[in-house]
Design a protein around this motif. Structure first.
Motif, mmCIF file in Angstrom:
data_model
loop_
_atom_site.group_PDB
_atom_site.id
_atom_site.type_symbol
_atom_site.label_atom_id
_atom_site.label_comp_id
_atom_site.label_asym_id
_atom_site.label_seq_id
_atom_site.Cartn_x
_atom_site.Cartn_y
_atom_site.Cartn_z
ATOM 1 N N PRO A 164 -70.243 54.200 39.181
ATOM 2 C CA PRO A 164 -70.634 53.497 40.412
ATOM 3 C C PRO A 164 -71.386 52.193 40.191
ATOM 4 C CG PRO A 164 -71.072 55.852 40.608
ATOM 5 C CD PRO A 164 -70.683 55.602 39.183
ATOM 6 N N ASP A 165 -72.001 52.009 39.010
ATOM 7 C CA ASP A 165 -72.768 50.791 38.780
ATOM 8 C C ASP A 165 -71.894 49.604 38.375
ATOM 9 O OD1 ASP A 165 -72.164 52.086 36.390
ATOM 10 O OD2 ASP A 165 -73.813 51.121 35.330
ATOM 11 N N ARG A 166 -70.606 49.816 38.126
ATOM 12 C CA ARG A 166 -69.743 48.726 37.669
ATOM 13 C C ARG A 166 -68.766 48.297 38.759
ATOM 14 N NH1 ARG A 166 -69.771 46.968 32.588
ATOM 15 N NH2 ARG A 166 -69.063 45.144 33.767
ATOM 16 N N GLY A 167 -69.305 48.023 39.937
ATOM 17 C CA GLY A 167 -68.463 47.523 41.018
ATOM 18 C C GLY A 167 -67.879 46.163 40.723
ATOM 19 N N ASP A 168 -68.467 45.417 39.775
ATOM 20 C CA ASP A 168 -67.945 44.096 39.429
ATOM 21 C C ASP A 168 -66.591 44.172 38.737
ATOM 22 O OD1 ASP A 168 -69.678 45.261 37.288
ATOM 23 O OD2 ASP A 168 -68.857 43.581 36.145
ATOM 24 N N GLY A 261 -61.676 41.193 44.069
ATOM 25 C CA GLY A 261 -62.676 42.209 44.384
ATOM 26 C C GLY A 261 -63.364 42.010 45.716
ATOM 27 N N GLN A 262 -62.923 41.058 46.525
ATOM 28 C CA GLN A 262 -63.548 40.792 47.824
ATOM 29 C C GLN A 262 -62.678 41.369 48.943
ATOM 30 O OE1 GLN A 262 -66.478 39.147 49.046
ATOM 31 N NE2 GLN A 262 -65.702 40.013 50.945
ATOM 32 N N PRO A 263 -63.159 42.364 49.688
ATOM 33 C CA PRO A 263 -62.398 42.851 50.844
ATOM 34 C C PRO A 263 -62.312 41.773 51.925
ATOM 35 C CG PRO A 263 -64.061 44.454 50.149
ATOM 36 C CD PRO A 263 -64.355 43.188 49.427
ATOM 37 N N LEU A 264 -61.151 41.681 52.556
ATOM 38 C CA LEU A 264 -60.940 40.770 53.678
ATOM 39 C C LEU A 264 -60.283 41.548 54.817
ATOM 40 C CD1 LEU A 264 -59.906 38.985 50.884
ATOM 41 C CD2 LEU A 264 -60.297 37.189 52.569
ATOM 42 N N HIS A 265 -60.286 40.943 55.994
ATOM 43 C CA HIS A 265 -59.615 41.584 57.132
ATOM 44 C C HIS A 265 -59.049 40.503 58.030
ATOM 45 C CE1 HIS A 265 -58.559 44.687 59.960
ATOM 46 N NE2 HIS A 265 -59.192 44.051 60.929
ATOM 47 N N ALA A 342 -76.420 49.085 53.559
ATOM 48 C CA ALA A 342 -75.961 49.129 54.946
ATOM 49 C C ALA A 342 -74.634 49.861 55.085
ATOM 50 C CB ALA A 342 -75.834 47.711 55.502
ATOM 51 N N ILE A 343 -73.844 49.889 53.997
ATOM 52 C CA ILE A 343 -72.516 50.520 54.035
ATOM 53 C C ILE A 343 -72.527 51.891 53.370
ATOM 54 C CG2 ILE A 343 -70.077 50.193 53.445
ATOM 55 C CD1 ILE A 343 -71.193 48.146 55.414
ATOM 56 N N SER A 344 -73.433 52.085 52.412
ATOM 57 C CA SER A 344 -73.441 53.327 51.632
ATOM 58 C C SER A 344 -73.548 54.558 52.526
ATOM 59 C CB SER A 344 -74.608 53.302 50.640
ATOM 60 O OG SER A 344 -74.626 54.474 49.869
ATOM 61 N N GLY A 345 -72.605 55.466 52.362
ATOM 62 C CA GLY A 345 -72.610 56.733 53.087
ATOM 63 C C GLY A 345 -72.034 56.667 54.479
ATOM 64 N N LYS A 346 -71.863 55.461 55.032
ATOM 65 C CA LYS A 346 -71.384 55.365 56.414
ATOM 66 C C LYS A 346 -69.930 55.823 56.528
ATOM 67 C CE LYS A 346 -75.104 53.689 58.304
ATOM 68 N NZ LYS A 346 -75.961 53.657 57.113
ATOM 69 N N ALA A 347 -69.071 55.379 55.610
ATOM 70 C CA ALA A 347 -67.664 55.783 55.676
ATOM 71 C C ALA A 347 -67.544 57.293 55.580
ATOM 72 C CB ALA A 347 -66.868 55.108 54.554
ATOM 73 N N SER A 357 -64.711 50.038 51.699
ATOM 74 C CA SER A 357 -66.021 50.706 51.641
ATOM 75 C C SER A 357 -66.377 51.059 50.208
ATOM 76 C CB SER A 357 -66.019 51.960 52.516
ATOM 77 O OG SER A 357 -65.150 52.960 52.001
ATOM 78 N N HIS A 358 -65.374 51.414 49.404
ATOM 79 C CA HIS A 358 -65.628 51.769 48.002
ATOM 80 C C HIS A 358 -66.279 50.591 47.269
ATOM 81 C CE1 HIS A 358 -64.869 54.163 44.379
ATOM 82 N NE2 HIS A 358 -64.505 53.044 43.779
ATOM 83 N N ARG A 359 -65.857 49.388 47.586
ATOM 84 C CA ARG A 359 -66.402 48.211 46.911
ATOM 85 C C ARG A 359 -67.743 47.784 47.499
ATOM 86 N NH1 ARG A 359 -61.228 48.586 45.995
ATOM 87 N NH2 ARG A 359 -60.270 47.603 44.160
ATOM 88 N N PHE A 360 -67.839 47.759 48.818
ATOM 89 C CA PHE A 360 -69.098 47.321 49.420
ATOM 90 C C PHE A 360 -70.242 48.277 49.091
ATOM 91 C CE2 PHE A 360 -66.551 44.726 52.529
ATOM 92 C CZ PHE A 360 -67.098 43.505 52.153
#
Length: 793
Positions: A164-168, A261-265, A342-347, A357-360
């Motif tokens: 989890p610490d290597r989101g980069d 690695g950047q989510p877009l919508h 702010a995103i952790s656990g919300k999904a 959500s996995h990335r944020f």
């Protein structure tokens, strides 16, 4: 994350093969779970052009196709697919081709008409699970070219299991950076130039929750071609990354997600009302999502909203009301930075888990948003055309994460890694990883790149140096230090020996969670104040156990529901209790549980259920390992989880060391336990002081046994009787045993009859009848005077 090796090699192409590349990633802390071919084995499949189609004379569903495949003459091929049409480019397996599962193509005759090959679907080539007919290739597909070479299918899909610490590293760009550093080769990123706006349209953006979303970027794109399709090269890269192609807008946002690695919508601009507000949801607000679910939002959930209502779960999933459709011509492209907390656990709380959500949750580079939106714009204009507006960026700088400045000491590197690396090597590794360094007297001040959320301490930098240098290159060395070997106390109580003793007596050792549900804790020890977890796995595992009984009772129920009626289990471990001063204590305990039959089923013994005294014998066997079995007493006691009439407090020299008894029937019923269940629990610390065995000679003179039958009050305990006998006897009394207890006919209902066996023996003489009679008489008189006992007739 799953990615295409060929895609990665466009960014960085080290001189290593696929397996070496996978090994390098694993050794660098990016564990490779699997390496699989991008396509199954097949050969002899070329790109063909359908020139003409005529009906089969004897089969309504078959058609005769004339297909050009780049040879001297077109091929006649029978095809039953409904979507085949003249002018289509299709994959053609010619005579001699071999498809997946070793399916060989031969000349065939179908209803009297010869066929010289097969027009293939993606399923037949092993590139998809389902299809709607033959595979229609793009109009620019070169006729006669080998399909495998044209699509570069001789590729591998590599799947990495990132911590989890290597989101980069949740992107091709991040992985390429790691590979480039490991191999000391150049990194070639695609050129991303700002797109010049061709219209002035833009939407106002308001950051109503700047701590949760400190940066939001968006851009209006108009007049997109709704009939355009995603190019096959992009479809293939998405497929090899585990995603399916949906539509150009969605595919491009997914592509940039995988690449950078950047989510877009993308929102359908016509379905938005007014500007964009990034805010917290209103209590009870509802949102219909893209997956078809409708969720009721909580006030702690961050949403993207227009002037009327929420249109997306921020960082998780878009709303169905503003989704891009086949008729969409104008879109709003969104790229934002959301704070991980702010995103952790919300999904998960809404039953969702998305790539976004996995990335944020793990942290997205807060400096990446504009670059990603420019990359997506460039791709969309190339694929679907249109006109791009200016990029609108709203930033709350005070809430953006700032990389820490870390003091890295050169001496500390050698101390942690056990290897003295040249300073130039450490500097090269850190600079290649994108860090900036300032030299100081004892090392460097290092500023990590904005994408590295995991670098917060000096040792994190040292770990990066070690993994890039190669842990396998660190020499093995044996530490030299003064060591002191201490022998265990000869009289000490050994927990390991106690565990083996219980195993010898038919128990099975179990290991259960140290955290339990508050409800079970309240049932076992209602007055205890449990230690509550700040971040529990679940509500059912949210407090730390104060007793080992919780895990044993749960395990017993688990076994009984699986038809294991005879249960004998034990566990040793820590309990978590607050003392009188409110300080947390973690005493070590040993506990056991028995239920079912006393013995395994057999022909030689009448079956009976286990009882209190069976477990008492097991506990006494454990206590005997101290060498001081005589110091322990079983005293009638009380415990909220135990039957009031079958509960004993275990004491040593008057101090409590444990409890045992039958589980209260009400508690057993609440836990769905069958039959009588008995438990014990001992504190290990009070058992630590044992007694050394002492030599005692065997008397040369015979022992004498005298049996007494006495009647006394029912409430008088066995210990009281034995203590009274020993107090009334002299040194010739060797042993006192109770070999019978009787209540019934000829005995008053308030009294009981005990049969005692007395063993007398002297070390200096043979005992005479007169001496024995006198000694027994003293004992009888003592029993009568102290306990009111009398000899039975």
């Amino acid at each position: 994350m799953r990615f295409s090796e060929a895609w990665l090699r466009e960014w960085v192409n080290p001189p290593v093969d696929t397996q070496q590349l996978a090994d390098q990633l694993s050794m660098a802390g990016l564990e490779v779970d699997a390496v699989a071919p991008a396509a199954p084995a097949f050969c002899g499949v070329t790109i063909g052009l359908v020139q003409e189609i005529v009906p089969h004379p004897d089969a309504a569903k078959l058609r005769i196709c004339t297909v050009e495949v780049g040879g001297a003459a077109p091929l006649q091929i029978i095809c039953g697919a409904a979507n085949v049409a003249a002018g289509m480019r299709v994959p053609v397996a010619t005579i001699g081709a071999v498809l997946p599962n070793d399916f060989k193509i031969k000349k065939a005759k179908l209803r009297g008409v010869e066929s010289f090959g097969m027009i293939c679907s993606v399923v037949e080539l092993g590139l998809a699970e389902t299809s709607n007919g033959i595979w229609e290739l793009p109009a620019d597909a070169p006729v006669g070219a080998d399909v495998r070479q044209w699509l570069t299918l001789d590729d591998h899909c590599i799947e990495v299991d990132l911590t989890p610490d290597r989101g980069d590293c949740l992107s091709v760009a991040g992985l390429a950076r790691e590979v480039a550093v490991i191999n000391r080769v150049a990194l070639t990123a695609p050129a991303i130039a700002p797109v010049t706006p061709t219209n002035a349209d833009q939407l106002a953006v308001q950051l109503a929750a700047p701590a949760a979303c400190p940066r939001y970027a968006c851009r209006v794109l108009r007049n997109l071609d709704p009939t355009a399709t995603t190019p096959i090269w992009m479809q293939e890269r998405l497929r090899r990354s585990g995603l399916r192609s949906i539509s150009p807008v969605v595919d491009v946002t997914n592509y940039v997600l995988l690449e950078l690695g950047q989510p877009l919508h993308g929102f359908d601009l016509a379905k938005l009302n007014g500007g964009i507000a990034v805010r917290l949801a209103q209590d009870g607000e509802t949102l219909a999502l893209l997956n078809g679910d409708t969720v009721t939002l909580r006030p702690d959930t961050l949403v993207i909203a227009d002037a009327n209502h929420a249109v997306a779960l921020a960082g998780i999933m878009g709303g169905a009301a503003t989704a891009v459709s086949a008729d969409t011509r104008d879109i709003l492209l969104e790229s934002a930075f959301f704070a991980p907390l702010a995103i952790s656990g919300k999904a998960r709380s809404y039953g969702l888990h998305t790539d976004s959500s996995h990335r944020f949750e793990r942290g997205v580079d807060p400096q990446l948003q504009v670059r990603a939106i420019e990359r997506a714009t460039q791709l969309l204009l190339d694929i679907v055309g249109g006109e791009a507006g200016p990029v609108v960026v709203v930033t709350a700088e005070e809430h953006l994460p700032q990389p820490p400045v870390l003091h890295l000491r050169e001496a500390r590197i050698a101390q942690i890694l056990g290897l003295a690396l040249p300073a130039a090597t450490s500097v090269e590794v850190l600079e290649r990883l994108g860090m900036t360094l300032e030299t100081v007297a004892d090392g460097w001040l290092v500023t990590p790149p904005s994408a590295r959320f995991d670098l917060v301490h000096e040792v994190d930098l040292i770990a990066d140096i070690g993994r890039i240098h190669g842990y396998d290159q660190i020499p093995v060395s044996h530490a030299s230090a003064a060591t002191v070997t201490t022998a265990p106390s000869e009289a000490g109580f050994e927990l390991e020996r106690a565990r083996l003793a219980l195993v010898d007596r038919g128990f099975h050792e179990v290991i259960t969670y140290s955290f339990i549900s508050p409800e079970l804790q309240a049932l076992i020890e209602p007055e205890a104040q449990p230690l509550r977890l700040a971040n529990p796995i679940s509500a059912e595992l949210s407090v730390m156990r104060s007793s080992l009984w919780a895990g044993l009772l749960h395990t017993a129920r688990y076994n009984q529901t699986r038809q294991s009626e005879r249960v004998r289990i034990f566990e040793s471990g820590l309990r978590f209790r607050h003392d009188a001063a409110g300080q947390l204590q973690q005493p070590l305990g040993l506990a056991g549980l028995v239920s079912g039959s006393a013995l395994p089923e057999q022909w030689g013994v009448t079956a009976r259920a286990v009882d209190f005294y069976d477990l008492k014998a097991d506990v006494e066997a454990v206590l005997a390992l101290t060498g001081a079995a005589g110091q322990f007493r079983f005293v009638a006691g009380e415990h909220p989880a135990l039957h009031p009439g079958q509960t004993a407090r275990i004491e040593r020299d008057g101090l409590p060391v444990g409890m045992m008894g039958m589980v209260h029937p009400a508690l057993a019923a609440r836990l769905d336990l069958k039959g009588d269940v008995f438990v014990f629990e001992l504190d290990v610390a009070p058992l630590a002081l044992g007694i050394l065995p002492r030599y005692a000679p065997i008397s040369r003179f015979p022992s004498i046994r005298r049996d007494l039958a006495i009647a006394l009050d029912r409430t008088i305990s066995h210990d009281a009787v034995v203590n009274c006998v020993r107090a009334g006897a002299d040194e010739t009394l060797r042993e006192v045993m109770v070999f019978d207890v009787y209540t019934g006919q000829n005995v008053d209902s308030s009294r009981k009859s005990l049969a005692l066996g007395l063993i007398l023996q002297s070390y200096s003489q043979t005992l005479t009848d007169d001496f024995i009679e006198g000694a027994v008489g003293q004992i009888v008189n003592r029993l009568a005077s102290e306990l009111g006992a009398r000899l039975r007739d």
